[in-house]
Write an enzyme that holds these catalytic residues in place. Sequence first.
Site, short mmCIF file in Angstrom:
data_model
loop_
_atom_site.label_atom_id
_atom_site.label_comp_id
_atom_site.label_asym_id
_atom_site.label_seq_id
_atom_site.Cartn_x
_atom_site.Cartn_y
_atom_site.Cartn_z
N GLU A 57 10.06 124.97 4.46
CA GLU A 57 10.73 123.76 4.93
C GLU A 57 11.36 124.04 6.29
OE1 GLU A 57 14.84 121.32 4.06
OE2 GLU A 57 13.80 122.18 2.32
N LYS A 69 16.01 116.73 -4.49
CA LYS A 69 16.76 117.85 -3.94
C LYS A 69 18.22 117.68 -4.37
CE LYS A 69 18.37 119.73 0.47
NZ LYS A 69 18.08 119.87 1.92
N THR A 76 15.84 118.08 6.45
CA THR A 76 16.87 117.33 7.19
C THR A 76 16.29 116.04 7.76
OG1 THR A 76 17.69 119.53 7.85
CG2 THR A 76 18.88 117.63 8.68
N ARG A 128 16.64 120.32 12.70
CA ARG A 128 17.98 120.50 13.26
C ARG A 128 17.96 121.02 14.69
NH1 ARG A 128 21.09 123.56 8.21
NH2 ARG A 128 20.35 122.17 6.55
#
Length: 219
Positions: free
Chosen positions: A41, A129, A69, A45
Amino acid sequence: MTPELLPALGGPVLPVVVVEDAAGAVPLARALVAGGLPAVEVTLRTPAALDAIRAITAEVPGALVGAGTVVSPRAVEEAVAAGARFLVSPGWTGGLLAAMEASGVPYLPGVSTVSEVVALLERGVRDMKFFPAEAAGGSAYLAALAGPLPTARFCPTGGITAGSARGYLALPNVPCVGGTWVAPPAALAAGDWARVESLARGAAALAAGPGAAPGGATR
């Protein structure tokens, strides 16, 4: 019912990485694959994230690269266009959920409350998640959800370490955990891919609990 994501990740740990320099993305992914963790993953960011996803997709055929994210419909579009094969969000809204569903790739919407879990189950979403895992109640919290909400499955992420991962993986509703410890920033900055591969091997050896058995999932 939509295709499963969690069993397809290929290991008990999903590496969660922050890529500052896209030039290191390919050797990073190769080290993770060599260590037995084919899924990665890449969190959105940094400015390098989308280029990292493109590079891994193009040059590491053994890797299953996803975007983390993901917090907006635009991020969904950009990640999928870059080659992301799954999406992970820290939380969800109706608009974000609709965009992820429309993307055509598997996704994990983030939850931290019972109401959020129930709301997703109503929409046919079973794979989620759990974030931020340690701050939101940890393995004890997820253990408490297994009885009343047995169809929900979680990939907890946030503050989990190599030491605490086993406690999560022993739960019936946790097929895998998300871990940043597999690709520490110092190793990435130094290009220490041997260390990454070694950490990946240790993570891949962790035994997943009964939650690894197929159930439902989302796309």
